[in-house]
Each structure stands twice: as C-alpha cells, then as structure tokens.
Enzyme design. Structure first.
Site, PDB file in Angstrom:
ATOM      1  N   PRO A  46       0.846  -1.341   0.027  1.00  0.00           N
ATOM      2  CA  PRO A  46      -0.153  -0.001   0.026  1.00  0.00           C
ATOM      3  C   PRO A  46       0.839   1.320  -0.072  1.00  0.00           C
ATOM      4  CG  PRO A  46      -0.596  -1.369   1.680  1.00  0.00           C
ATOM      5  CD  PRO A  46       0.667  -1.855   1.211  1.00  0.00           C
ATOM      6  N   GLU A  47       2.273   1.085   0.130  1.00  0.00           N
ATOM      7  CA  GLU A  47       2.897   2.362   0.190  1.00  0.00           C
ATOM      8  C   GLU A  47       3.038   3.164  -1.042  1.00  0.00           C
ATOM      9  OE1 GLU A  47       3.392   3.581   2.991  1.00  0.00           O
ATOM     10  OE2 GLU A  47       3.972   1.604   4.275  1.00  0.00           O
ATOM     11  N   GLY A  48       2.850   4.342  -1.109  1.00  0.00           N
ATOM     12  CA  GLY A  48       2.856   5.410  -2.259  1.00  0.00           C
ATOM     13  C   GLY A  48       4.169   5.686  -2.944  1.00  0.00           C
ATOM     14  N   PHE A  49       3.989   6.199  -4.099  1.00  0.00           N
ATOM     15  CA  PHE A  49       5.333   6.652  -4.740  1.00  0.00           C
ATOM     16  C   PHE A  49       6.165   7.674  -4.116  1.00  0.00           C
ATOM     17  CE2 PHE A  49       6.661   9.785  -8.348  1.00  0.00           C
ATOM     18  CZ  PHE A  49       7.647   8.799  -8.931  1.00  0.00           C
ATOM     19  N   HIS A 281       0.406  22.250  -3.287  1.00  0.00           N
ATOM     20  CA  HIS A 281       0.126  20.730  -3.551  1.00  0.00           C
ATOM     21  C   HIS A 281      -1.074  20.658  -2.481  1.00  0.00           C
ATOM     22  CE1 HIS A 281       0.641  16.385  -2.408  1.00  0.00           C
ATOM     23  NE2 HIS A 281      -0.089  16.471  -3.315  1.00  0.00           N
ATOM     24  N   LEU A 282      -2.161  20.206  -3.224  1.00  0.00           N
ATOM     25  CA  LEU A 282      -3.539  19.940  -2.336  1.00  0.00           C
ATOM     26  C   LEU A 282      -3.758  18.445  -2.470  1.00  0.00           C
ATOM     27  CD1 LEU A 282      -5.320  21.713  -0.919  1.00  0.00           C
ATOM     28  CD2 LEU A 282      -6.837  21.897  -3.035  1.00  0.00           C
ATOM     29  N   ARG A 283      -3.402  17.856  -1.531  1.00  0.00           N
ATOM     30  CA  ARG A 283      -3.645  16.331  -1.502  1.00  0.00           C
ATOM     31  C   ARG A 283      -5.079  15.806  -0.978  1.00  0.00           C
ATOM     32  NH1 ARG A 283      -3.892  11.447  -2.141  1.00  0.00           N
ATOM     33  NH2 ARG A 283      -2.297   9.854  -1.296  1.00  0.00           N
ATOM     34  N   ASP A 362       4.060  17.599 -12.131  1.00  0.00           N
ATOM     35  CA  ASP A 362       3.522  18.518 -11.022  1.00  0.00           C
ATOM     36  C   ASP A 362       4.452  18.953  -9.747  1.00  0.00           C
ATOM     37  OD1 ASP A 362       0.729  19.050 -12.013  1.00  0.00           O
ATOM     38  OD2 ASP A 362      -0.111  17.433 -10.649  1.00  0.00           O
ATOM     39  N   PHE A 380       4.244  13.422  -0.668  1.00  0.00           N
ATOM     40  CA  PHE A 380       4.408  14.101  -2.127  1.00  0.00           C
ATOM     41  C   PHE A 380       4.860  15.437  -1.760  1.00  0.00           C
ATOM     42  CE2 PHE A 380       2.435  13.990  -6.562  1.00  0.00           C
ATOM     43  CZ  PHE A 380       2.630  15.566  -6.783  1.00  0.00           C
TER      44      PHE A 380
HETATM   45  O1  GFB Z   1       2.940  10.206  -3.431  1.00  0.00           O
HETATM   46  P1  GFB Z   1       2.042   9.827  -2.470  1.00  0.00           P
HETATM   47  O2  GFB Z   1       2.161   8.450  -2.018  1.00  0.00           O
HETATM   48  O3  GFB Z   1       2.215  10.745  -1.533  1.00  0.00           O
HETATM   49  O4  GFB Z   1       0.558  10.081  -3.181  1.00  0.00           O
HETATM   50  P2  GFB Z   1       1.221  10.963  -0.052  1.00  0.00           P
HETATM   51  C1  GFB Z   1      -0.117   8.980  -3.737  1.00  0.00           C
HETATM   52  C2  GFB Z   1      -0.334   9.131  -5.271  1.00  0.00           C
HETATM   53  O5  GFB Z   1      -1.191  10.265  -5.277  1.00  0.00           O
HETATM   54  C3  GFB Z   1       0.872   9.684  -6.230  1.00  0.00           C
HETATM   55  C4  GFB Z   1      -1.183  10.939  -6.430  1.00  0.00           C
HETATM   56  O6  GFB Z   1       1.874   8.848  -6.463  1.00  0.00           O
HETATM   57  C5  GFB Z   1       0.490  10.488  -7.267  1.00  0.00           C
HETATM   58  O7  GFB Z   1      -0.179   9.420  -8.354  1.00  0.00           O
HETATM   59  N1  GFB Z   1      -1.172  12.411  -6.222  1.00  0.00           N
HETATM   60  C6  GFB Z   1      -0.869  12.999  -5.168  1.00  0.00           C
HETATM   61  C7  GFB Z   1      -0.820  13.260  -7.273  1.00  0.00           C
HETATM   62  N2  GFB Z   1      -0.954  14.363  -5.228  1.00  0.00           N
HETATM   63  C8  GFB Z   1      -0.826  14.514  -6.494  1.00  0.00           C
HETATM   64  C9  GFB Z   1      -0.613  15.817  -7.299  1.00  0.00           C
HETATM   65  O8  GFB Z   1      -0.581  16.784  -6.814  1.00  0.00           O
HETATM   66  N3  GFB Z   1      -0.498  15.874  -8.815  1.00  0.00           N
HETATM   67  C10 GFB Z   1      -0.565  14.403  -9.271  1.00  0.00           C
HETATM   68  N4  GFB Z   1      -0.526  14.350 -10.719  1.00  0.00           N
HETATM   69  N5  GFB Z   1      -0.808  13.150  -8.783  1.00  0.00           N
HETATM   70  C11 GFB Z   1      -0.091   8.900   1.053  1.00  0.00           C
HETATM   71  C12 GFB Z   1       0.095   7.478   0.768  1.00  0.00           C
HETATM   72  O9  GFB Z   1       0.194   9.606   0.021  1.00  0.00           O
HETATM   73  O10 GFB Z   1      -0.939   9.031   1.814  1.00  0.00           O
HETATM   74  C13 GFB Z   1      -0.209   6.271   1.453  1.00  0.00           C
HETATM   75  O11 GFB Z   1       1.286   7.160   0.237  1.00  0.00           O
HETATM   76  C14 GFB Z   1      -1.694   6.832   2.373  1.00  0.00           C
HETATM   77  O12 GFB Z   1      -0.482   5.173   0.991  1.00  0.00           O
HETATM   78  C15 GFB Z   1      -1.706   8.287   2.634  1.00  0.00           C
HETATM   79  O13 GFB Z   1      -2.680   6.484   1.263  1.00  0.00           O
HETATM   80  C16 GFB Z   1      -3.000   8.548   3.268  1.00  0.00           C
HETATM   81  O14 GFB Z   1       2.281  10.781   1.119  1.00  0.00           O
HETATM   82  O15 GFB Z   1       0.391  12.194  -0.076  1.00  0.00           O
END
Ligand code: GFB
Length: 418
Positions: A46-49, A281-283, A362, A380
């Site tokens: 489940p870990e993200g990018f 950056h608005l998650r 982005d 992110f």
């Molecule tokens: O990188 P990431 O793990 O950061 O975010 P967090 C997950 C994915 O969301 C990224 C998409 O690989 C992107 O595909 N994404 C997020 C975005 N923000 C953007 C944006 O501004 N632009 C674009 N194009 N894509 C964590 C997760 O996410 O959040 C954990 O890794 C968990 O698994 C947690 O879900 C709640 O740290 O924000």
C-alpha cells in the site's frame, strides 16, 4: 580419439546438467571466481510513490557504503531497482505493469551515487531468465513484536517466526522463485544489513518490506547526496520546463534556479527567486478519507492562498492536486480575480508517462514556484520541499503547509547539507 570423444561428451553433459542455480553471469570469464552479488528489494504494497522514493534512499546509502567497503563480500553488490509495479494509487491500463526507473529518473545520475541496475538489466545478465530466476535468500523484514511494549529501541536483528504469511511471488514476476525464505525481525538503519551479508555467501538476496529499515542519519550529508542523485528524467524536466516557460513565465535564468549538469557539481546556494507564481500541493482522495483532520477545506485553502498571493504581489497560483475536476473548479471559484492554473497533459504524454510521470511534472512545477504551500504530512509535498532545498530557495518560501482541521502547523525544516 576415443578418450577425447569421451572427455568431450562428459564435458557437454556436465555443462547441461549443472544446477542452473549455480550460475555464472553473462560475460563473466571465470565462473568459480565470480564474486558479483545482487540486492533486490520490495516495499509494502500500500505504500505510495513518494514513500518508496524515501525507502530507495535508505538502500542507496547502504549500496553506496558497501561499494566503498574494502570487504569484497560487500563491495561486489549491485542494488537492483524494483520496477514501479501495482502501486495502489496508479492505474496500469494499456501499459506494462512493470515500469522501469528510467522512465521517471535519470538512472545515470543515480549510478553516480550508488551501484544500481534496472531489473531488466538484471534479467539480461541472468542466464535462465526465460524459464525461472531463483533468488538465493529472501528476507521478509518485520518489526520486533515487543518493541513498542518493552520500549526496547536498540538496534538488533534476529531470524524469527513469521508474524504473518507472505506471498510466494516476488516483485510481481511469475518466473521468480526463491531457495530459502526467512523472516527477519529488524530494528536499525539499512546499513546494519551488512552484518547479515558478510555471514552468507548468497549471490542474490531479496529484502521484502524494506520500509522496515531506517535511515542511517536522516538529513545528513550522505542523505542529501542520495537525494540529489535522484534527478528526474530529462524528458519529464523538458515537459515541465516548457510549461513553466509558456504558461507561467518562468525560466531558470529569470528564476535563478540553474543547476550544474551533474548533481556532483552542485554547490550550496540560497538565492533562488522562483517563477512569478505560488505553487500549491493539495492532496485529496484517500488522504482526505484517511486523515480528515489533516486535509484543509477548499475555502480555507483558498483564503490562505489569497493571503500569500497578495503579500507577494502575485496573481497566479499553480495547483498540483490529485483531487477531482469538481474540487479544482470549487477552488477556482473561491479565487476569483486570480489566475488559477493546473497542468493538463496531452493524451500522448499521459499515455507514455502515466500517473507517475504526471505526478513528477506537478512536483517539478511546484519546485520552481516563488513560494510553496504543501499538504501537512504528505510525502508528495516532502519531496517538493527537498527539491526546493536543492534548487536553493530561502527556507521560509518552502516550509509552509495548509492549515488543517486541527490548526495551522509549521512543518519540520530539513535544511540541505553539503
Ligand atoms: O506520493 P504519495 O504516496 O504521497 O501519493 P502521500 C499517492 C499518489 O497520489 C501519487 C497521486 O503517486 C500520485 O499518483 N498524487 C498525489 C498526485 N498528489 C498529486 C498531485 O498533486 N498531482 C498528481 N499528478 N498526482 C500517502 C500514501 O500519500 O497518503 C499512503 O502514500 C496513504 O499510502 C496516505 O494513502 C494517506 O504521502 O500524499
């Protein structure tokens, strides 16, 4: 002649019947003297990018240190880059499920810090890649069960009973199997693994759940070298730079953000100005669902953006978000009188680079903004903050996050160290 023939047949039989697992890598002159070793790793599904990028840095520091070691058991290791497979936030429609690092990062640049190779390069070296690839030893890393109860946070590792069942497939490849699989309870930096590696003659080792390992020294000179070596692919930089230039009136010359061709030539600087826009950056999506108190309301976010734009006498905000078009429209409606911009990829670019590439574009655009506001505790946003440290922005233009339901916090500041 009879003797010669018998000898020849014997040799042929020996070659064909030799255990495929006792292999010699292609191009190696003398198999018995071959000393190359390969470290593969994977991360909790489940870990993200952007957390995965952080795990890479922990292992890159390990690989870097091993390369410098005088011990031939260690300096013979290459770190094999796990393809970007099955990330839960990404879609893989019309696309291979194994995305190589080279699509997103400059692998030559990574190699200037650590001895890394792509997975396909590893397959290319392996002699039986079309039938099966056998890993000598798999270690499923796990936290010590008693760690939080006893408060014992000393560095240690121990082969123990598996705390749960693990997949028998590795890195999502059906043709990879393993000879020996163990569970390793672990607490310590990734570099502690050298203690394990000197006590085994395994040539190919896979670490599952590599996120269990810690950084050597978070924020140290070596940490930043690993981070600086993670330059994005040249193509993605070109796409982002074109957008900066044409839509945001932002170039390296005017923004004072020019870096040397090689990260190894970078020098400390704090004089970046950035383009004439605020980057945010608005998650949204799962972040809003999983951490409702960390996510700002769109109205509150817009108020915060307006305040910064007015203070800086700017009119343009660049929005990086995984939110819906509706959320973007709502945000725009709260920012009337301002220029609200986001990057919409042409279908050719979207098809080629997919979610990961769009995320990086982005991130690059936010990195060059005059001022950045991120989402509290999003990895992110963390990676954008680091990018801005490398580009040489003053600290106060970088470490800002949206106020959340639990108030307005200042993020931790991790200044770059050279
Ligand atoms: O990188 P990431 O793990 O950061 O975010 P967090 C997950 C994915 O969301 C990224 C998409 O690989 C992107 O595909 N994404 C997020 C975005 N923000 C953007 C944006 O501004 N632009 C674009 N194009 N894509 C964590 C997760 O996410 O959040 C954990 O890794 C968990 O698994 C947690 O879900 C709640 O740290 O924000």
């Amino acid at each position: 002649w009879k003797c010669m023939t018998i000898l020849l047949i014997f040799c042929i039989v020996r070659i064909h019947s030799s255990n495929p697992e006792d292999f010699c890598f292609k191009n190696e002159q003398n198999c018995s003297l071959s000393s190359k070793r390969y470290l593969l790793y994977d991360v909790n599904r489940p870990e993200g990018f952007n957390l995965r990028r952080d795990v890479y840095m922990r292992l890159a520091v390990l690989a870097h240190k091993m390369k410098q070691s005088s011990n031939s058991e260690l300096n013979s290791f290459s770190l094999v880059l796990p393809p970007w497979s099955h990330l839960i936030h990404w879609t893989y429609r019309d696309y291979p499920e194994q995305i190589p690092w080279g699509l997103y990062f400059d692998v030559e640049s990574l190699k200037k810090f650590a001895p890394v190779i792509e997975m396909y390069e590893f397959f290319d070296i392996y002699p039986n890649k079309y039938t099966k690839v056998v890993i000598d030893e798999v270690y499923n890393l796990q936290h010590f069960e008693d760690m939080f109860e006893t408060g014992n946070f000393e560095e240690r590792m121990n082969i123990e009973k598996c705390q749960r069942t693990h997949d028998k497939t590795y890195l999502f490849y059906k043709n990879i199997t393993a000879k020996d699989v163990k569970c390793l309870s672990y607490h310590g930096p990734a570099t502690k693994l050298t203690e394990l590696f000197v006590n085994t003659s395994a040539k190919i080792i896979l670490l599952n759940h590599a996120e269990v390992t810690l950084h050597d020294f978070f924020g140290s000179k070596l940490y930043w070298e690993a981070r600086r070596s993670m330059r994005f692919s040249k193509e993605l930089k070109l796409i982002a730079n074109e957008f900066r230039k044409t839509v945001l009136n932002s170039t390296d010359a005017s923004d004072n953000t020019l870096l040397p061709e090689m990260w190894t030539d970078e020098k400390p600087k704090r004089n970046a100005i950035g383009g004439p826009y605020v980057g945010i950056h608005l998650r949204r999506r799962d972040f809003v669902r999983n951490r409702p108190t960390e996510a700002p309301s769109l109205q509150k976010a817009a108020d915060q953006i307006k305040k910064v734009l007015n203070n800086l006498d700017l009119k343009t905000v660049f929005v990086a978000t995984d939110g819906t078009q509706e959320e973007f429209n709502d945000l725009t409606s709260f920012l009337q009188g301002y220029n609200v911009v986001k990057y919409s990829a042409p279908s050719k670019i979207e098809k080629k680079y997919k979610d990961g590439g769009l995320a990086i574009i982005d991130q690059i655009i936010c990195s060059y903004a005059r001022y950045f506001i991120g989402t509290h505790e999003s990895t992110f946003s963390f990676r954008i903050q680091e990018e801005r440290e490398i580009l040489g922005f003053p600290v106060d233009t970088t470490y800002n996050v949206f106020c959340t339901g639990s108030g307005c916090q200042k993020p931790s500041v991790w200044e770059i160290v050279y």
